[in-house]
Write a protein that holds these residues in place. Structure first.
Motif, mmCIF file in Angstrom:
data_model
loop_
_atom_site.group_PDB
_atom_site.id
_atom_site.type_symbol
_atom_site.label_atom_id
_atom_site.label_comp_id
_atom_site.label_asym_id
_atom_site.label_seq_id
_atom_site.Cartn_x
_atom_site.Cartn_y
_atom_site.Cartn_z
ATOM 1 N N GLU A 32 0.787 -1.226 0.000
ATOM 2 C CA GLU A 32 0.000 0.000 0.000
ATOM 3 C C GLU A 32 0.824 1.283 0.000
ATOM 4 O O GLU A 32 0.437 2.254 -0.654
ATOM 5 C CB GLU A 32 -1.016 -0.028 1.152
ATOM 6 C CG GLU A 32 -2.061 -1.114 0.931
ATOM 7 C CD GLU A 32 -3.273 -0.976 1.831
ATOM 8 O OE1 GLU A 32 -3.336 -0.001 2.607
ATOM 9 O OE2 GLU A 32 -4.173 -1.840 1.745
ATOM 10 N N PRO A 33 1.997 1.340 0.688
ATOM 11 C CA PRO A 33 2.797 2.572 0.561
ATOM 12 C C PRO A 33 3.280 2.818 -0.874
ATOM 13 O O PRO A 33 3.462 3.958 -1.291
ATOM 14 C CB PRO A 33 3.984 2.306 1.498
ATOM 15 C CG PRO A 33 3.482 1.307 2.474
ATOM 16 C CD PRO A 33 2.561 0.431 1.694
ATOM 17 N N GLU A 34 3.457 1.747 -1.637
ATOM 18 C CA GLU A 34 3.982 1.864 -2.992
ATOM 19 C C GLU A 34 2.873 2.118 -4.010
ATOM 20 O O GLU A 34 3.009 2.941 -4.906
ATOM 21 C CB GLU A 34 4.732 0.575 -3.362
ATOM 22 C CG GLU A 34 5.474 0.623 -4.691
ATOM 23 C CD GLU A 34 6.737 1.474 -4.632
ATOM 24 O OE1 GLU A 34 7.170 1.958 -5.699
ATOM 25 O OE2 GLU A 34 7.262 1.672 -3.522
ATOM 26 N N PHE A 35 1.761 1.390 -3.883
ATOM 27 C CA PHE A 35 0.714 1.430 -4.914
ATOM 28 C C PHE A 35 -0.631 1.951 -4.416
ATOM 29 O O PHE A 35 -1.544 2.164 -5.222
ATOM 30 C CB PHE A 35 0.495 0.014 -5.490
ATOM 31 C CG PHE A 35 1.744 -0.600 -6.056
ATOM 32 C CD1 PHE A 35 2.292 -0.135 -7.239
ATOM 33 C CD2 PHE A 35 2.376 -1.641 -5.400
ATOM 34 C CE1 PHE A 35 3.434 -0.702 -7.758
ATOM 35 C CE2 PHE A 35 3.529 -2.215 -5.909
ATOM 36 C CZ PHE A 35 4.060 -1.744 -7.096
ATOM 37 N N GLY A 36 -0.794 2.113 -3.098
ATOM 38 C CA GLY A 36 -2.097 2.499 -2.578
ATOM 39 C C GLY A 36 -2.998 1.283 -2.440
ATOM 40 O O GLY A 36 -2.634 0.172 -2.836
ATOM 41 N N PRO A 37 -4.208 1.471 -1.908
ATOM 42 C CA PRO A 37 -5.143 0.348 -1.721
ATOM 43 C C PRO A 37 -5.835 -0.029 -3.036
ATOM 44 O O PRO A 37 -6.943 0.415 -3.322
ATOM 45 C CB PRO A 37 -6.145 0.888 -0.692
ATOM 46 C CG PRO A 37 -6.121 2.370 -0.907
ATOM 47 C CD PRO A 37 -4.732 2.725 -1.343
ATOM 48 N N LEU A 38 -5.150 -0.847 -3.834
ATOM 49 C CA LEU A 38 -5.684 -1.232 -5.145
ATOM 50 C C LEU A 38 -6.790 -2.272 -5.017
ATOM 51 O O LEU A 38 -6.747 -3.139 -4.145
ATOM 52 C CB LEU A 38 -4.568 -1.811 -6.011
ATOM 53 C CG LEU A 38 -3.444 -0.869 -6.448
ATOM 54 C CD1 LEU A 38 -2.393 -1.655 -7.234
ATOM 55 C CD2 LEU A 38 -3.984 0.267 -7.298
ATOM 56 N N TYR A 39 -7.778 -2.200 -5.939
ATOM 57 C CA TYR A 39 -8.844 -3.195 -6.007
ATOM 58 C C TYR A 39 -8.953 -3.699 -7.431
ATOM 59 O O TYR A 39 -8.757 -2.949 -8.390
ATOM 60 C CB TYR A 39 -10.176 -2.612 -5.513
ATOM 61 C CG TYR A 39 -10.151 -2.405 -4.031
ATOM 62 C CD1 TYR A 39 -10.548 -3.408 -3.154
ATOM 63 C CD2 TYR A 39 -9.638 -1.233 -3.493
ATOM 64 C CE1 TYR A 39 -10.469 -3.242 -1.790
ATOM 65 C CE2 TYR A 39 -9.553 -1.057 -2.124
ATOM 66 C CZ TYR A 39 -9.968 -2.072 -1.278
ATOM 67 O OH TYR A 39 -9.871 -1.913 0.077
#
Length: 336
Positions: free
Chosen positions: A302-309
């Motif tokens: 999540e620090p790298e890409f964010g909360p992806l769905y």
């Protein structure tokens, strides 16, 4: 991040508490060790329909202790699982509509003392954003719904009663970014004007497991909490907030990227453990329980890409099919 630092970060996260993002009570129950019967205040029942190959799971949260353990309100959560729901099979979807109607009637009888000869006034609410395919299930169900409430106004006050038809109305309120209003605010105004006996709310959900996308339908008598599965909390739609019982129907259409990576890592660890040359590789990850592994992956991703769905590539067809299945289930449940 070094190995010890990663483990420490995971343990810190667990001590602070975290949620595996899912809207499904079944998946929340599965996150506990054992068969779920060990959770105080939670009752579990499962049964299978051999003909339709449908698995039904009922999770009942009986008291405040169970609600705290599950992180969900007290009430009944019924999950219908059928792998063939993802297929374009009209006959099979018709069978699912019949089962869905049976379960809706069962919940209605408990929520509003409804009997099959009664003619309820039902407001059907299609939650979500029609312009975003994974979030468009609710509005699409509304597009297939046969509404009747207006007929009394057009043809006389007893038109529906004389023909033994329920008063069905529907609204797709959109999302706050489109309207500037909370859905709960919109519905309170409608309820004050139309006085329905029951609200049926349809929404797209977030799941923990990829295999449940488009193949699972959850019904609950606790109402609905829009956006909770993806960490985007909106005002709840419940009996307490609206003054009317809310029966919620949801289908998971997205899953968090961290959950997919977690499942992939688990599969990789099993392969490594089965090979003599790689046995012992990643033991420190294997020694963690499932929750710790999941939290570690979130710490890294999540620090790298964010909360992806993530959503399946055929989500458009899946949502289209399911919208017909659910609307037909509602029709069969409320029309005599």
């Amino acid at each position: 991040m070094q190995e010890n630092d990663a483990v420490e970060a995971v343990n810190t996260g667990l001590q602070g508490g975290f949620d595996i993002r899912t809207d499904l009570a079944l998946e929340q129950r599965e996150s506990f060790e054992g068969d779920g019967g060990e959770i105080s205040g939670v009752k579990l029942k499962e049964w299978h329909h051999q003909k339709s190959q449908v698995k039904l799971t009922e999770v009942k949260i009986l008291n405040d202790q169970g609600a705290r353990a599950m992180g969900k309100p007290k009430g009944t959560y019924l999950t219908l699982e059928a792998d063939r729901l993802s297929k374009a099979d009209d006959e099979y979807h018709s069978e699912i509509s019949e089962e869905l109607a049976h379960q809706i009637r069962k919940l209605m009888s408990e929520m509003i003392n409804w009997k099959e000869e009664d003619l309820p006034s039902v407001l059907v609410v299609g939650l979500g954003n029609r312009s975003v395919t994974p979030d468009s299930l609710g509005p699409r169900v509304l597009g297939n719904l046969q509404v009747t409430r207006h007929l009394d106004g057009q043809y006389g006050e007893t038109f529906l009663k004389d023909r033994k038809l329920p008063a069905i109305s529907g609204i797709a309120p959109g999302v706050m970014a489109q309207t500037g209003m909370e859905t709960a605010e919109i519905l309170k105004g409608i309820i004050n004007e139309t006085h329905p006996d029951l609200i049926i709310a349809i929404d797209a959900l977030a799941a923990r497991s990829v295999r449940r996308l488009g193949t699972t339908i959850q019904l609950t008598d606790t109402g609905i909490h829009p956006g909770s599965g993806v960490g985007n909390h909106r005002h709840s739609l419940t009996r307490e907030s609206l003054g009317v019982p809310v029966l919620a129907i949801g289908v998971p259409t997205v899953v968090g990227a961290a959950a997919i990576v977690h499942d992939t890592v688990s599969a990789l660890i099993r392969v490594l453990a089965d090979n003599d040359k790689t046995k012992g590789t990643g033991n420190w990850i294997e020694d963690m329980d499932s929750d710790q592994q999941y939290q570690l992956i979130r710490e890294l991703l999540e620090p790298e890409f964010g909360p992806l769905y993530v959503t399946p590539p055929d989500i458009d067809q899946s949502v289209k099919q399911l919208s017909f299945t659910i609307s037909e289930g509602i029709h069969q449940a409320v029309f005599p």
